[in-house]
Enzyme design. Structure first.
Site, PDB file in Angstrom:
ATOM      1  N   VAL A  29       0.832  -1.213   0.000  1.00  0.00           N
ATOM      2  CA  VAL A  29       0.000   0.000   0.000  1.00  0.00           C
ATOM      3  C   VAL A  29       0.860   1.253   0.000  1.00  0.00           C
ATOM      4  O   VAL A  29       0.529   2.264  -0.627  1.00  0.00           O
ATOM      5  CB  VAL A  29      -0.943  -0.016   1.236  1.00  0.00           C
ATOM      6  CG1 VAL A  29      -1.598   1.338   1.446  1.00  0.00           C
ATOM      7  CG2 VAL A  29      -1.997  -1.105   1.093  1.00  0.00           C
TER       8      VAL A  29
ATOM      9  N   GLY B 226     -17.240 -14.860  -4.396  1.00  0.00           N
ATOM     10  CA  GLY B 226     -16.190 -14.994  -3.374  1.00  0.00           C
ATOM     11  C   GLY B 226     -14.803 -14.620  -3.834  1.00  0.00           C
ATOM     12  O   GLY B 226     -14.531 -13.461  -4.161  1.00  0.00           O
TER      13      GLY B 226
ATOM     14  N   ILE C  91     -13.188 -15.353  -6.503  1.00  0.00           N
ATOM     15  CA  ILE C  91     -12.924 -15.240  -7.946  1.00  0.00           C
ATOM     16  C   ILE C  91     -12.879 -13.773  -8.369  1.00  0.00           C
ATOM     17  O   ILE C  91     -13.845 -13.042  -8.148  1.00  0.00           O
ATOM     18  CB  ILE C  91     -14.013 -15.957  -8.771  1.00  0.00           C
ATOM     19  CG1 ILE C  91     -14.143 -17.411  -8.343  1.00  0.00           C
ATOM     20  CG2 ILE C  91     -13.727 -15.853 -10.255  1.00  0.00           C
ATOM     21  CD1 ILE C  91     -15.295 -18.143  -9.008  1.00  0.00           C
TER      22      ILE C  91
ATOM     23  N   ASP D 143     -29.853 -15.529  -3.926  1.00  0.00           N
ATOM     24  CA  ASP D 143     -28.439 -15.153  -3.831  1.00  0.00           C
ATOM     25  C   ASP D 143     -27.838 -14.993  -5.236  1.00  0.00           C
ATOM     26  O   ASP D 143     -27.171 -13.995  -5.540  1.00  0.00           O
ATOM     27  CB  ASP D 143     -27.695 -16.255  -3.047  1.00  0.00           C
ATOM     28  CG  ASP D 143     -26.206 -16.042  -3.006  1.00  0.00           C
ATOM     29  OD1 ASP D 143     -25.747 -15.237  -2.173  1.00  0.00           O
ATOM     30  OD2 ASP D 143     -25.494 -16.670  -3.818  1.00  0.00           O
TER      31      ASP D 143
ATOM     32  N   LYS E 109     -26.344 -11.515  -7.428  1.00  0.00           N
ATOM     33  CA  LYS E 109     -25.051 -11.476  -8.132  1.00  0.00           C
ATOM     34  C   LYS E 109     -25.263 -11.210  -9.628  1.00  0.00           C
ATOM     35  O   LYS E 109     -24.476 -10.495 -10.254  1.00  0.00           O
ATOM     36  CB  LYS E 109     -24.309 -12.792  -7.901  1.00  0.00           C
ATOM     37  CG  LYS E 109     -23.892 -12.958  -6.440  1.00  0.00           C
ATOM     38  CD  LYS E 109     -23.503 -14.383  -6.135  1.00  0.00           C
ATOM     39  CE  LYS E 109     -23.104 -14.546  -4.681  1.00  0.00           C
ATOM     40  NZ  LYS E 109     -22.969 -15.965  -4.290  1.00  0.00           N
TER      41      LYS E 109
ATOM     42  N   GLY F 172     -16.849 -18.947   1.602  1.00  0.00           N
ATOM     43  CA  GLY F 172     -15.942 -19.400   2.659  1.00  0.00           C
ATOM     44  C   GLY F 172     -15.146 -18.211   3.183  1.00  0.00           C
ATOM     45  O   GLY F 172     -14.883 -17.260   2.446  1.00  0.00           O
TER      46      GLY F 172
HETATM   47  P1  NAP Z   1     -21.720 -13.746   9.507  1.00  0.00           P
HETATM   48  O1  NAP Z   1     -20.816 -14.884   9.759  1.00  0.00           O
HETATM   49  O2  NAP Z   1     -23.157 -13.885   9.842  1.00  0.00           O
HETATM   50  O3  NAP Z   1     -21.145 -12.501  10.326  1.00  0.00           O
HETATM   51  C1  NAP Z   1     -21.828 -11.291  10.446  1.00  0.00           C
HETATM   52  C2  NAP Z   1     -21.080 -10.402  11.429  1.00  0.00           C
HETATM   53  O4  NAP Z   1     -21.693  -9.135  11.448  1.00  0.00           O
HETATM   54  C3  NAP Z   1     -21.108 -10.919  12.882  1.00  0.00           C
HETATM   55  O5  NAP Z   1     -19.855 -10.712  13.498  1.00  0.00           O
HETATM   56  C4  NAP Z   1     -22.170 -10.038  13.560  1.00  0.00           C
HETATM   57  O6  NAP Z   1     -21.905  -9.772  14.926  1.00  0.00           O
HETATM   58  C5  NAP Z   1     -22.015  -8.759  12.768  1.00  0.00           C
HETATM   59  N1  NAP Z   1     -23.262  -8.012  12.731  1.00  0.00           N
HETATM   60  C6  NAP Z   1     -24.423  -8.391  12.153  1.00  0.00           C
HETATM   61  N2  NAP Z   1     -25.355  -7.442  12.341  1.00  0.00           N
HETATM   62  C7  NAP Z   1     -24.759  -6.462  13.048  1.00  0.00           C
HETATM   63  C8  NAP Z   1     -25.193  -5.223  13.559  1.00  0.00           C
HETATM   64  N3  NAP Z   1     -26.449  -4.808  13.400  1.00  0.00           N
HETATM   65  N4  NAP Z   1     -24.297  -4.447  14.230  1.00  0.00           N
HETATM   66  C9  NAP Z   1     -23.037  -4.860  14.397  1.00  0.00           C
HETATM   67  N5  NAP Z   1     -22.558  -6.036  13.946  1.00  0.00           N
HETATM   68  C10 NAP Z   1     -23.414  -6.815  13.283  1.00  0.00           C
HETATM   69  O7  NAP Z   1     -21.658 -13.254   7.995  1.00  0.00           O
HETATM   70  P2  NAP Z   1     -20.555 -13.626   6.892  1.00  0.00           P
HETATM   71  O8  NAP Z   1     -20.827 -14.990   6.374  1.00  0.00           O
HETATM   72  O9  NAP Z   1     -19.213 -13.315   7.410  1.00  0.00           O
HETATM   73  O10 NAP Z   1     -20.960 -12.627   5.712  1.00  0.00           O
HETATM   74  C11 NAP Z   1     -20.655 -11.257   5.786  1.00  0.00           C
HETATM   75  C12 NAP Z   1     -20.932 -10.607   4.430  1.00  0.00           C
HETATM   76  O11 NAP Z   1     -20.102 -11.206   3.452  1.00  0.00           O
HETATM   77  C13 NAP Z   1     -22.372 -10.759   3.916  1.00  0.00           C
HETATM   78  O12 NAP Z   1     -22.751  -9.616   3.207  1.00  0.00           O
HETATM   79  C14 NAP Z   1     -22.269 -11.949   2.969  1.00  0.00           C
HETATM   80  O13 NAP Z   1     -23.264 -11.921   1.959  1.00  0.00           O
HETATM   81  C15 NAP Z   1     -20.892 -11.697   2.370  1.00  0.00           C
HETATM   82  N6  NAP Z   1     -20.255 -12.897   1.830  1.00  0.00           N
HETATM   83  C16 NAP Z   1     -20.107 -13.984   2.613  1.00  0.00           C
HETATM   84  C17 NAP Z   1     -19.485 -15.122   2.100  1.00  0.00           C
HETATM   85  C18 NAP Z   1     -19.290 -16.346   2.951  1.00  0.00           C
HETATM   86  O14 NAP Z   1     -18.740 -17.324   2.447  1.00  0.00           O
HETATM   87  N7  NAP Z   1     -19.696 -16.360   4.223  1.00  0.00           N
HETATM   88  C19 NAP Z   1     -19.038 -15.115   0.766  1.00  0.00           C
HETATM   89  C20 NAP Z   1     -19.189 -13.963  -0.014  1.00  0.00           C
HETATM   90  C21 NAP Z   1     -19.804 -12.851   0.538  1.00  0.00           C
HETATM   91  P3  NAP Z   1     -21.901 -10.941  16.040  1.00  0.00           P
HETATM   92  O15 NAP Z   1     -20.691 -11.765  15.726  1.00  0.00           O
HETATM   93  O16 NAP Z   1     -21.805 -10.235  17.336  1.00  0.00           O
HETATM   94  O17 NAP Z   1     -23.187 -11.672  15.827  1.00  0.00           O
END
Ligand code: NAP
Length: 434
Positions: free
Chosen positions: A40, A139, A141, A206, A210, A307
């Site tokens: 950076v 993800g 890609i 979903d 996309k 993931g």
């Molecule tokens: P996740 O495991 O459900 O984690 C969500 C996090 O956000 C948790 O730490 C939660 O806090 C926090 N959170 C939720 N609502 C909140 C609020 N109102 N105030 C403060 N913190 C809050 O979700 P994830 O799977 O990591 O996904 C996150 C994003 O990445 C989403 O938009 C998803 O579509 C995208 N994404 C995910 C993947 C995947 O493989 N998982 C792939 C591509 C894109 P707590 O821990 O305290 O509950």
């Protein structure tokens, strides 16, 4: 002479969310800190991590002193805000607040972008900051950057993507092990590929989000989730998968964005993909996006679509890009919607179909069915007829059509259903990728 990294003030990075992806982003920011600083040109200082509940047990890599439930205050202290909470609110308000405060933002939130991307773009434009979202589609890609930047000098004709790993895993299990849909979904849930409530994946929501994002970028046109014609995989039976294989196809849930006559067409549905097509070989929970562009020809992007670690890789790539811009000046691409192409209804697409029917097994039946197709200007590519089980009176017909307007194909199927010699239309699937 370049300025040493240590001579520049660090860039303050706030991470919103510490779940599957957030934890891995924190890990990379922490463990790769020196390399990231060198890339950076300034150190990236993690100033806080917003969560819902600070008492929840976290991975050892997370410094609990950085956790906060006051996300609003956190975003005001940052140069770069990384949103990994998901959902529409409060993610949307927090990103707008961060942008208004002059922070560059990175998000993986496909749902928010597909629903309200233009509002975020407009705010980022007004504030003169970056909005990056590579992780929101497929993800790990790299597909957003190639479509938005690498192909900015070309004309994209078509994007065909397997952009949902859960449904690809489910369909692959059905094909390789003969499972029915429910069994395959349960297996995906046991392995953590599918949520306890798999609706967003199996019903195609979903993938539709996309598809909207990819279509907007590919065609320089605003496409929202509501513009996407969506059908999930819940209607796919083990029998459909078996017949696909018998006729030389694999069933995939595809996100399709293509140029049509006078506009663009964006849809998500299960489709028969010829076994020889590169997308047919995408197995398990992998994703792939196949792009056809006028000058570049065919391009294929393949890898892990979800993931924690794979998604964090894409997020960090964006963080480095926006951070470099803050160090060196300049901005990344802004919203490109100059083409303003109309989004055409699904029935105006030109599609091919495979129709499976149980018919009365007697001479002249095929001629009657063929006459209905011809009457709607839908021509037959192949027909396969086989006896139906032990029945001496019924036969199974598998008809694959040439491309025709989708509304003509649909009308044809309805007319076929009304024929006396047709006992039932067993299945109707579009054929794509040939
Ligand atoms: P996740 O495991 O459900 O984690 C969500 C996090 O956000 C948790 O730490 C939660 O806090 C926090 N959170 C939720 N609502 C909140 C609020 N109102 N105030 C403060 N913190 C809050 O979700 P994830 O799977 O990591 O996904 C996150 C994003 O990445 C989403 O938009 C998803 O579509 C995208 N994404 C995910 C993947 C995947 O493989 N998982 C792939 C591509 C894109 P707590 O821990 O305290 O509950």
């Amino acid at each position: 002479m370049s300025v040493p990294v240590t001579a520049r003030p660090p860039l303050r990075v706030a991470v919103l969310g510490c779940g599957v992806v957030g934890t891995e982003v924190v890990r990379l920011l922490t463990t790769q800190a020196d390399d990231l600083a060198a890339r950076v040109g300034a150190r990236l200082e993690l100033v806080g991590i917003a969560v819902r509940d600070t008492a929840t047990a976290r991975d050892a890599v997370v410094d609990v002193a950085l956790l906060t439930t006051d996300a609003e205050k956190l975003v005001e202290q940052a140069d770069v805000v990384v949103e990994l909470m998901g959902g529409i609110e409060p993610a949307r308000s927090l990103l707008l607040r961060a942008i208004a405060g002059g922070a560059s933002v990175v998000t993986a939130n496909k749902a928010l972008l597909a629903q309200d991307g233009p509002t975020l773009y407009a705010a980022a434009d007004e504030a003169g900051v970056d909005l990056y979202f590579e992780a929101a589609v497929a993800g790990a890609i790299p597909i957003v950057r190639p479509v938005r930047e690498s192909l900015a000098g070309d004309t994209v004709e078509r994007v065909l993507g397997i952009v949902n790993g859960t449904t690809n895993y489910v369909l692959d299990k059905m094909a390789s092990e003969g499972l029915d849909l429910d069994q395959a979904v349960k297996e995906a849930q046991a392995l953590g590929y599918a949520e306890a409530d798999p609706t967003a994946d199996v019903e195609g929501f979903d993938a539709a989000a996309k598809a909207a994002i990819l279509a907007s970028l590919a065609f320089h046109t605003r496409v929202s989730l509501d513009d996407v014609d969506r059908q999930g995989i819940t209607g796919i039976s083990a029998d459909d998968v078996l017949w696909a294989s018998r006729t030389g196809y694999v069933i995939k849930l595809l996100a399709i964005a293509e140029r049509g006559v006078g506009g663009v067409q964006v849809r998500v549905h299960p489709a028969l993909v010829p076994e020889a097509h590169p997308l047919a070989g995408v197995r398990g929970a992998y994703n792939a996006v196949f792009v056809e562009a006028e000058a570049a020809g065919q391009l294929m992007f393949y890898g892990r679509g979800a993931g924690g670690q794979p998604t964090a890789s894409a997020v960090l790539g964006d963080v480095v890009s926006v951070a470099r811009h803050r160090v060196l000046g300049g901005r990344g691409p802004v919203e490109s919607r100059y083409a303003e192409l109309p989004v055409l209804p699904a029935d105006q697409a030109r599609t091919r179909y495979q129709i499976r029917l149980d018919v009365v097994d007697r001479p002249g039946v095929l001629a009657q069915v063929a006459a209905v197709l011809a009457g709607h200007d839908v021509s037959i590519e192949t027909v396969r007829q086989s006896p139906l089980g032990d029945s001496a009176v019924s036969a199974h017909l598998v008809i694959t059509t040439h491309a025709a307007p989708d509304h003509a194909q649909r009308a044809t199927i309805e007319a076929i259903e009304r024929l006396d010699v047709v006992e039932r239309v067993v299945s109707v699937l579009r054929v794509e990728g040939s």
